[in-house]
Design a protein around this motif. Structure first.
Motif, PDB file in Angstrom:
ATOM      1  N   TRP A  59       0.822  -1.216   0.000  1.00 36.35           N
ATOM      2  CA  TRP A  59       0.000   0.000   0.000  1.00 36.35           C
ATOM      3  C   TRP A  59       0.853   1.261   0.000  1.00 36.35           C
ATOM      4  O   TRP A  59       1.730   1.425   0.840  1.00 36.35           O
ATOM      5  CB  TRP A  59      -0.973  -0.017   1.177  1.00 36.35           C
ATOM      6  CG  TRP A  59      -1.808  -1.250   1.129  1.00 36.35           C
ATOM      7  CD1 TRP A  59      -1.769  -2.310   1.986  1.00 36.35           C
ATOM      8  CD2 TRP A  59      -2.771  -1.587   0.129  1.00 36.35           C
ATOM      9  NE1 TRP A  59      -2.656  -3.285   1.582  1.00 36.35           N
ATOM     10  CE2 TRP A  59      -3.287  -2.862   0.449  1.00 36.35           C
ATOM     11  CE3 TRP A  59      -3.248  -0.943  -1.010  1.00 36.35           C
ATOM     12  CZ2 TRP A  59      -4.258  -3.501  -0.323  1.00 36.35           C
ATOM     13  CZ3 TRP A  59      -4.217  -1.577  -1.772  1.00 36.35           C
ATOM     14  CH2 TRP A  59      -4.720  -2.838  -1.427  1.00 36.35           C
ATOM     15  N   GLY A  60       0.611   2.108  -0.979  1.00 35.96           N
ATOM     16  CA  GLY A  60       1.361   3.352  -1.117  1.00 35.96           C
ATOM     17  C   GLY A  60       2.644   3.182  -1.905  1.00 35.96           C
ATOM     18  O   GLY A  60       3.333   4.144  -2.194  1.00 35.96           O
ATOM     19  N   ASP A  61       2.970   1.944  -2.293  1.00 33.72           N
ATOM     20  CA  ASP A  61       4.187   1.689  -3.059  1.00 33.72           C
ATOM     21  C   ASP A  61       3.831   0.890  -4.316  1.00 33.72           C
ATOM     22  O   ASP A  61       3.601   1.476  -5.374  1.00 33.72           O
ATOM     23  CB  ASP A  61       5.209   0.950  -2.192  1.00 33.72           C
ATOM     24  CG  ASP A  61       6.576   0.860  -2.850  1.00 33.72           C
ATOM     25  OD1 ASP A  61       6.873   1.669  -3.752  1.00 33.72           O
ATOM     26  OD2 ASP A  61       7.363  -0.034  -2.471  1.00 33.72           O
ATOM     27  N   LEU A  62       3.744  -0.431  -4.203  1.00 34.91           N
ATOM     28  CA  LEU A  62       3.357  -1.243  -5.351  1.00 34.91           C
ATOM     29  C   LEU A  62       1.970  -0.821  -5.851  1.00 34.91           C
ATOM     30  O   LEU A  62       1.736  -0.713  -7.055  1.00 34.91           O
ATOM     31  CB  LEU A  62       3.348  -2.728  -4.980  1.00 34.91           C
ATOM     32  CG  LEU A  62       2.979  -3.689  -6.103  1.00 34.91           C
ATOM     33  CD1 LEU A  62       4.035  -3.684  -7.199  1.00 34.91           C
ATOM     34  CD2 LEU A  62       2.771  -5.096  -5.568  1.00 34.91           C
ATOM     35  N   VAL A  63       1.061  -0.591  -4.919  1.00 37.04           N
ATOM     36  CA  VAL A  63      -0.270  -0.075  -5.234  1.00 37.04           C
ATOM     37  C   VAL A  63      -0.321   1.356  -4.700  1.00 37.04           C
ATOM     38  O   VAL A  63      -0.494   1.573  -3.508  1.00 37.04           O
ATOM     39  CB  VAL A  63      -1.390  -0.934  -4.600  1.00 37.04           C
ATOM     40  CG1 VAL A  63      -2.746  -0.337  -4.897  1.00 37.04           C
ATOM     41  CG2 VAL A  63      -1.307  -2.377  -5.079  1.00 37.04           C
ATOM     42  N   PRO A  64      -0.130   2.351  -5.560  1.00 34.62           N
ATOM     43  CA  PRO A  64      -0.075   3.746  -5.098  1.00 34.62           C
ATOM     44  C   PRO A  64      -1.405   4.245  -4.550  1.00 34.62           C
ATOM     45  O   PRO A  64      -2.468   3.847  -5.029  1.00 34.62           O
ATOM     46  CB  PRO A  64       0.311   4.541  -6.351  1.00 34.62           C
ATOM     47  CG  PRO A  64       0.522   3.572  -7.446  1.00 34.62           C
ATOM     48  CD  PRO A  64       0.059   2.227  -6.996  1.00 34.62           C
ATOM     49  N   PHE A  65      -1.324   5.103  -3.559  1.00 36.10           N
ATOM     50  CA  PHE A  65      -2.522   5.757  -3.040  1.00 36.10           C
ATOM     51  C   PHE A  65      -3.030   6.758  -4.078  1.00 36.10           C
ATOM     52  O   PHE A  65      -2.251   7.376  -4.795  1.00 36.10           O
ATOM     53  CB  PHE A  65      -2.235   6.497  -1.731  1.00 36.10           C
ATOM     54  CG  PHE A  65      -1.946   5.581  -0.573  1.00 36.10           C
ATOM     55  CD1 PHE A  65      -2.789   4.520  -0.262  1.00 36.10           C
ATOM     56  CD2 PHE A  65      -0.840   5.791   0.235  1.00 36.10           C
ATOM     57  CE1 PHE A  65      -2.534   3.683   0.806  1.00 36.10           C
ATOM     58  CE2 PHE A  65      -0.572   4.956   1.312  1.00 36.10           C
ATOM     59  CZ  PHE A  65      -1.418   3.896   1.595  1.00 36.10           C
ATOM     60  N   GLY A  66      -4.357   6.909  -4.135  1.00 41.96           N
ATOM     61  CA  GLY A  66      -4.956   7.939  -4.976  1.00 41.96           C
ATOM     62  C   GLY A  66      -5.057   7.627  -6.456  1.00 41.96           C
ATOM     63  O   GLY A  66      -5.456   8.483  -7.239  1.00 41.96           O
ATOM     64  N   LYS A  67      -4.723   6.390  -6.865  1.00 39.88           N
ATOM     65  CA  LYS A  67      -4.800   6.023  -8.279  1.00 39.88           C
ATOM     66  C   LYS A  67      -5.674   4.786  -8.432  1.00 39.88           C
ATOM     67  O   LYS A  67      -5.683   3.900  -7.576  1.00 39.88           O
ATOM     68  CB  LYS A  67      -3.412   5.740  -8.846  1.00 39.88           C
ATOM     69  CG  LYS A  67      -2.545   6.970  -8.861  1.00 39.88           C
ATOM     70  CD  LYS A  67      -1.290   6.744  -9.657  1.00 39.88           C
ATOM     71  CE  LYS A  67      -0.516   8.063  -9.672  1.00 39.88           C
ATOM     72  NZ  LYS A  67       0.603   8.040 -10.522  1.00 39.88           N
ATOM     73  N   VAL A  68      -6.389   4.701  -9.555  1.00 43.08           N
ATOM     74  CA  VAL A  68      -7.253   3.554  -9.823  1.00 43.08           C
ATOM     75  C   VAL A  68      -6.396   2.289  -9.935  1.00 43.08           C
ATOM     76  O   VAL A  68      -5.412   2.255 -10.669  1.00 43.08           O
ATOM     77  CB  VAL A  68      -8.074   3.764 -11.117  1.00 43.08           C
ATOM     78  CG1 VAL A  68      -8.847   2.505 -11.476  1.00 43.08           C
ATOM     79  CG2 VAL A  68      -9.019   4.945 -10.968  1.00 43.08           C
ATOM     80  N   TRP A  69      -6.798   1.275  -9.177  1.00 39.56           N
ATOM     81  CA  TRP A  69      -6.107  -0.017  -9.170  1.00 39.56           C
ATOM     82  C   TRP A  69      -7.095  -1.103  -9.570  1.00 39.56           C
ATOM     83  O   TRP A  69      -8.262  -1.078  -9.180  1.00 39.56           O
ATOM     84  CB  TRP A  69      -5.537  -0.284  -7.771  1.00 39.56           C
ATOM     85  CG  TRP A  69      -4.957  -1.639  -7.559  1.00 39.56           C
ATOM     86  CD1 TRP A  69      -3.988  -2.244  -8.301  1.00 39.56           C
ATOM     87  CD2 TRP A  69      -5.293  -2.559  -6.518  1.00 39.56           C
ATOM     88  NE1 TRP A  69      -3.701  -3.486  -7.790  1.00 39.56           N
ATOM     89  CE2 TRP A  69      -4.495  -3.701  -6.694  1.00 39.56           C
ATOM     90  CE3 TRP A  69      -6.202  -2.518  -5.458  1.00 39.56           C
ATOM     91  CZ2 TRP A  69      -4.561  -4.801  -5.845  1.00 39.56           C
ATOM     92  CZ3 TRP A  69      -6.267  -3.611  -4.618  1.00 39.56           C
ATOM     93  CH2 TRP A  69      -5.448  -4.738  -4.809  1.00 39.56           C
ATOM     94  N   ARG A  70      -6.667  -2.079 -10.331  1.00 41.19           N
ATOM     95  CA  ARG A  70      -7.545  -3.141 -10.842  1.00 41.19           C
ATOM     96  C   ARG A  70      -8.038  -4.097  -9.771  1.00 41.19           C
ATOM     97  O   ARG A  70      -8.795  -5.024 -10.064  1.00 41.19           O
ATOM     98  CB  ARG A  70      -6.857  -3.910 -11.958  1.00 41.19           C
ATOM     99  CG  ARG A  70      -5.678  -4.728 -11.482  1.00 41.19           C
ATOM    100  CD  ARG A  70      -5.070  -5.520 -12.615  1.00 41.19           C
ATOM    101  NE  ARG A  70      -3.675  -5.176 -12.762  1.00 41.19           N
ATOM    102  CZ  ARG A  70      -2.939  -5.555 -13.770  1.00 41.19           C
ATOM    103  NH1 ARG A  70      -3.446  -6.273 -14.731  1.00 41.19           N
ATOM    104  NH2 ARG A  70      -1.684  -5.206 -13.844  1.00 41.19           N
ATOM    105  N   ALA A  71      -7.624  -3.896  -8.544  1.00 42.10           N
ATOM    106  CA  ALA A  71      -8.110  -4.668  -7.390  1.00 42.10           C
ATOM    107  C   ALA A  71      -7.774  -6.150  -7.483  1.00 42.10           C
ATOM    108  O   ALA A  71      -8.544  -7.006  -7.068  1.00 42.10           O
ATOM    109  CB  ALA A  71      -9.604  -4.431  -7.180  1.00 42.10           C
ATOM    110  N   GLY A  72      -6.624  -6.440  -8.035  1.00 48.13           N
ATOM    111  CA  GLY A  72      -6.133  -7.805  -8.194  1.00 48.13           C
ATOM    112  C   GLY A  72      -4.995  -7.787  -9.193  1.00 48.13           C
ATOM    113  O   GLY A  72      -4.264  -6.797  -9.288  1.00 48.13           O
ATOM    114  N   ALA A  73      -4.853  -8.864  -9.938  1.00 47.50           N
ATOM    115  CA  ALA A  73      -3.825  -8.947 -10.976  1.00 47.50           C
ATOM    116  C   ALA A  73      -4.486  -9.425 -12.265  1.00 47.50           C
ATOM    117  O   ALA A  73      -5.624  -9.885 -12.257  1.00 47.50           O
ATOM    118  CB  ALA A  73      -2.733  -9.920 -10.551  1.00 47.50           C
ATOM    119  N   ASN A  74      -3.768  -9.266 -13.359  1.00 49.25           N
ATOM    120  CA  ASN A  74      -4.236  -9.729 -14.667  1.00 49.25           C
ATOM    121  C   ASN A  74      -5.530  -9.015 -15.073  1.00 49.25           C
ATOM    122  O   ASN A  74      -5.572  -7.803 -15.065  1.00 49.25           O
ATOM    123  CB  ASN A  74      -4.386 -11.249 -14.671  1.00 49.25           C
ATOM    124  CG  ASN A  74      -3.095 -11.929 -14.261  1.00 49.25           C
ATOM    125  OD1 ASN A  74      -2.017 -11.480 -14.590  1.00 49.25           O
ATOM    126  ND2 ASN A  74      -3.202 -13.004 -13.510  1.00 49.25           N
TER     127      ASN A  74
END
Length: 170
Positions: A59-74
């Motif tokens: 959190w905050g690194d691999l998955v940055p705060f404040g940006k849309v994330w695919r909520a998983g992989a692939n």
């Protein structure tokens, strides 16, 4: 002639063994997973790929705060309900949605997007959002090596590393 045939068969056997060993030795980096359950008569199904922490800061690194994330992989994670439900008090019609998260230190935004089949968040289009809800970002005392979704009695949770968030469903 006989020796040539034996050599060919030996070569093919060894090659087949090497291929089989290679295939079985490789662990999927982000295996497919499903969370499902029933809440107030609605069947909820969440399909996702479950990446591992592997010693990384998530959190905050691999998955940055404040940006849309695919909520998983692939592929983007999908969220499906067979009945209309209320997520955090807001109506989500029955259907299948891609599910995204905008993570934050204090709160996160859960996004249900009408384009159910898409790769990651690369083609994510905010104009296709059906519902966005804000939920508290929490810290867990339990380390989750792999990303986990769980449908619980009154909603669903997402947990990874020491982070977790939950949306209430009625």
């Amino acid at each position: 002639m006989k020796t040539s045939m034996i050599n060919k068969l030996s070569f093919l056997t060894v090659l087949s063994l090497l291929v089989c060993i290679s295939v079985y030795a490789q662990e999927k980096a982000s295996p497919a997973a499903t969370a499902s359950g029933e809440i107030d008569g609605a069947t909820i199904t969440i399909n996702y790929s479950s990446p591992g922490v592997k010693g990384r800061q998530i959190w905050g690194d691999l998955v940055p705060f404040g940006k849309v994330w695919r909520a998983g992989a692939n592929d983007a994670t999908t969220f499906e309900t067979d009945k209309d439900i209320k997520v955090e008090g807001e109506t989500l019609p029955a259907g299948k949605y891609s599910f995204f998260i905008i993570p934050g230190e204090e709160e996160s935004v859960f996004i249900f997007n009408s384009v159910a089949k898409q790769w990651g968040a690369y083609d994510y289009d905010e104009s296709k959002d059906v519902l966005r809800v804000t939920v508290p970002s929490m810290e867990s005392s339990t380390m989750e090596e792999r990303l986990v979704y769980e449908v619980v009695e009154d909603g669903f949770e997402v947990r990874w590393e020491y982070g977790m968030a939950k949306a209430n469903i009625e």
